[in-house]
Design a protein around this motif. Structure first.
Motif, short mmCIF file in Angstrom:
data_model
loop_
_atom_site.label_atom_id
_atom_site.label_comp_id
_atom_site.label_asym_id
_atom_site.label_seq_id
_atom_site.Cartn_x
_atom_site.Cartn_y
_atom_site.Cartn_z
N GLN A 138 0.82 -1.21 0.00
CA GLN A 138 0.00 0.00 0.00
C GLN A 138 0.86 1.26 0.00
OE1 GLN A 138 -2.55 -0.48 3.40
NE2 GLN A 138 -3.86 -2.00 2.41
N GLU A 139 1.92 1.23 0.79
CA GLU A 139 2.81 2.40 0.83
C GLU A 139 3.53 2.59 -0.51
OE1 GLU A 139 5.46 1.81 4.04
OE2 GLU A 139 3.93 2.05 5.61
N GLN A 140 3.92 1.49 -1.11
CA GLN A 140 4.62 1.58 -2.39
C GLN A 140 3.70 2.12 -3.49
OE1 GLN A 140 6.19 -2.14 -3.79
NE2 GLN A 140 7.44 -1.19 -5.37
N ILE A 141 2.45 1.64 -3.50
CA ILE A 141 1.50 2.14 -4.49
C ILE A 141 1.15 3.60 -4.19
CG2 ILE A 141 -0.83 1.85 -5.44
CD1 ILE A 141 -0.58 -1.13 -4.92
N ALA A 142 1.05 3.91 -2.90
CA ALA A 142 0.70 5.29 -2.52
C ALA A 142 1.75 6.28 -2.99
CB ALA A 142 0.52 5.38 -1.01
N THR A 143 3.00 5.85 -3.02
CA THR A 143 4.06 6.77 -3.47
C THR A 143 3.85 7.20 -4.92
OG1 THR A 143 5.45 4.86 -4.05
CG2 THR A 143 5.77 5.83 -1.88
N PRO A 147 2.29 12.34 -4.89
CA PRO A 147 2.62 13.64 -5.52
C PRO A 147 1.44 14.26 -6.25
CG PRO A 147 4.36 12.02 -5.92
CD PRO A 147 3.21 11.28 -5.33
N MET A 148 0.65 13.42 -6.95
CA MET A 148 -0.50 13.95 -7.68
C MET A 148 -1.56 14.48 -6.73
SD MET A 148 -0.88 11.27 -10.87
CE MET A 148 -0.78 9.78 -9.88
N LEU A 149 -1.80 13.72 -5.65
CA LEU A 149 -2.80 14.17 -4.67
C LEU A 149 -2.34 15.46 -3.98
CD1 LEU A 149 -3.79 10.74 -3.07
CD2 LEU A 149 -5.22 12.17 -4.54
N GLU A 150 -1.07 15.52 -3.64
CA GLU A 150 -0.55 16.73 -3.00
C GLU A 150 -0.67 17.93 -3.95
OE1 GLU A 150 3.38 15.76 -1.87
OE2 GLU A 150 2.79 14.70 -0.02
N GLY A 151 -0.42 17.68 -5.25
CA GLY A 151 -0.55 18.76 -6.21
C GLY A 151 -1.99 19.26 -6.31
N LEU A 152 -2.95 18.30 -6.29
CA LEU A 152 -4.37 18.68 -6.34
C LEU A 152 -4.76 19.43 -5.06
CD1 LEU A 152 -5.92 15.43 -7.88
CD2 LEU A 152 -5.54 17.62 -9.03
N ASP A 153 -4.29 18.95 -3.92
CA ASP A 153 -4.60 19.63 -2.66
C ASP A 153 -4.04 21.06 -2.65
OD1 ASP A 153 -5.99 17.49 -1.59
OD2 ASP A 153 -4.22 16.61 -0.64
N THR A 154 -2.85 21.21 -3.21
CA THR A 154 -2.25 22.54 -3.27
C THR A 154 -3.10 23.48 -4.14
OG1 THR A 154 -0.04 21.59 -3.00
CG2 THR A 154 -0.17 23.83 -3.90
N GLU A 155 -3.55 22.95 -5.27
CA GLU A 155 -4.40 23.77 -6.15
C GLU A 155 -5.71 24.14 -5.46
OE1 GLU A 155 -4.97 22.46 -10.18
OE2 GLU A 155 -3.05 21.38 -10.18
N ALA A 222 -14.52 21.59 -7.32
CA ALA A 222 -15.33 20.37 -7.51
C ALA A 222 -14.66 19.45 -8.52
CB ALA A 222 -16.73 20.75 -7.98
N ASN A 223 -14.10 20.03 -9.59
CA ASN A 223 -13.41 19.23 -10.59
C ASN A 223 -12.15 18.59 -10.00
OD1 ASN A 223 -12.82 18.20 -13.20
ND2 ASN A 223 -11.38 19.87 -13.51
N LEU A 224 -11.41 19.35 -9.20
CA LEU A 224 -10.21 18.79 -8.56
C LEU A 224 -10.56 17.71 -7.55
CD1 LEU A 224 -8.17 22.10 -8.02
CD2 LEU A 224 -7.76 20.31 -9.73
N GLU A 225 -11.65 17.91 -6.81
CA GLU A 225 -12.10 16.88 -5.87
C GLU A 225 -12.50 15.61 -6.60
OE1 GLU A 225 -12.00 16.76 -2.73
OE2 GLU A 225 -11.55 18.83 -2.15
N LEU A 226 -13.11 15.79 -7.79
CA LEU A 226 -13.47 14.61 -8.59
C LEU A 226 -12.21 13.87 -9.04
CD1 LEU A 226 -15.67 12.98 -10.00
CD2 LEU A 226 -15.50 14.54 -11.95
N GLN A 227 -11.19 14.63 -9.42
CA GLN A 227 -9.92 14.01 -9.80
C GLN A 227 -9.31 13.25 -8.62
OE1 GLN A 227 -7.10 16.49 -11.92
NE2 GLN A 227 -8.76 17.75 -12.77
N LYS A 228 -9.42 13.82 -7.42
CA LYS A 228 -8.92 13.13 -6.23
C LYS A 228 -9.67 11.82 -6.00
CE LYS A 228 -8.00 15.24 -2.45
NZ LYS A 228 -8.13 16.05 -1.22
#
Length: 367
Positions: A138-143, A147-155, A222-228
């Motif tokens: 799970q940790e390996q897949i999460a890596t 980065p993508m989730l963090e980028g979406l959260d930042t946006e 809303a679009n970014l949350e959908l991507q998440k």
């Protein structure tokens, strides 16, 4: 009948043992029984080990039977070929390759049975390893997704901050024109004069921009949350797809490694047990004194050896006599004048034909 079967398993000559004492027969029946039960244990151990690999009863039993027969034939052959000698050291050196092989066979036989005996403990170790592998997976897949989730959260945070900053600005303008109307700031004149009107228009313009910004950023959020959510679903799918591989992490090598995680002493004693079983026919023959069967075998082998040597000597004498006779016969023939005249005549004719052929060939060349 069982006694005859075990004598057959020992590799001894049944015909010679039939004329021997009951004690001698029982000794070799015991050796044969040890060989048989060693092969039986090898069959059971190999069948269980192969079942953990193929997960099929028929395949495991078939190849386990082949392995058991191989061990049976090997033990029977080696035990039957160990001969009693005058020196124990010579006998031990003769049996040393078999003892080394017995250690290898004992490891091969005992290891699958150890896996079965300690099955519950091994399952516990495998469960812990599977849990660790699940978390690591799970940790390996999460890596891959972090980065993508963090980028979406930042946006999302930036969009929310834009709204918050705009609200702060609008609230500040609201406070400014209200303070102007109340005479607390600005011109400090109570009432809605030109300055109030100007500040009110500026506030209303910014408020309109805030409404537009809220709508735009809310749609973006809303679009970014959908991507998440899509990334979360994709992450869960990868975890679920890889989980069966972890769940099947209970093959032969995994179980052997899990067994090595357990205390070594019980496994070592099981190995010693099978080593004792495997080497018992060898040491039974090494430690036992020469018996009736050994003397009879030695007598039969000595008789055959003497008879073979006699035949070889007779052939040598016959060959030497034949050479002597031939020398005398051809010596007498060589002294006969009739044979000399006949060979002389044949040689003359042969030389004449050679000369005629040479003359003919030279004539053809000159023409």
């Amino acid at each position: 009948m069982l006694k005859r079967f075990f004598i057959m398993c020992s590799g001894a000559d049944a015909n010679i043992l039939a004329d021997s004492s009951n004690g001698e027969q029982n000794k070799y029946a015991g050796i044969g029984a040890t060989v048989f039960f060693t092969a039986l244990m090898a069959f059971l151990a190999a069948s269980y080990a192969l079942y953990t690999v193929f997960d099929n009863y028929f395949t495991a039993v078939f190849f386990g039977l082949v392995w058991g027969l191989l061990i049976f034939n090997l033990d029977r052959f080696i035990v039957s070929t160990i001969k009693k000698k005058d020196s124990f050291l010579d006998e031990f050196l003769q049996a040393s390759p078999r003892i080394i092989l017995a250690v290898i066979i004992a490891v091969v036989i005992s290891k699958p049975l150890e896996l079965k005996i300690f099955e519950k403990e091994i399952d516990q170790v495998l469960l812990e390893q599977k849990n660790d592998l699940t978390l690591a997976n799970q940790e390996q897949i999460a890596t891959q997704y972090t980065p993508m989730l963090e980028g979406l959260d930042t946006e999302i945070a930036e969009l929310k901050q834009d709204i918050s900053d705009k609200e702060t600005e609008v609230n500040s303008l609201y406070e400014t024109y209200i303070a102007e109307a109340e005479g607390r700031k600005g011109t400090e004149l109570v009432g809605k004069g030109p300055v109030y009107k100007e500040k009110r228009e500026k506030h209303d313009a910014q408020l309109a921009e805030l409404v537009t910004l809220k709508k735009t950023n809310t749609d973006k959020i809303a679009n970014l949350e959908l991507q998440k959510m899509e990334l979360a679903l994709e992450y869960e799918k990868q975890v679920q797809d890889s989980q069966p591989i972890i769940d099947n992490f209970d093959g032969l090598m995994a179980r052997v490694n899990a067994l090595n995680e357990l205390p070594w002493l019980p496994s070592f004693f099981i190995f010693l047990l099978f080593l004792a079983i495997e080497t018992s026919p060898i040491f039974a023959k090494l430690l036992s004194p020469r018996g009736e069967y050994d003397f009879k075998i030695e007598d039969v082998e000595g008789e055959i050896k003497t008879w073979t040597a006699q035949k070889a000597d007779q052939r040598k004498i016959l060959l030497a006599t034949d050479h002597t006779v031939n020398d005398r016969v051809y010596g007498d023939i060589a002294e006969e004048d009739e044979l000399y005249q006949y060979k002389k005549k044949i040689a003359r004719e042969l030389m004449q034909k050679q000369q005629d052929a040479f003359y003919k060939k030279q004539t053809d060349i000159l023409q």
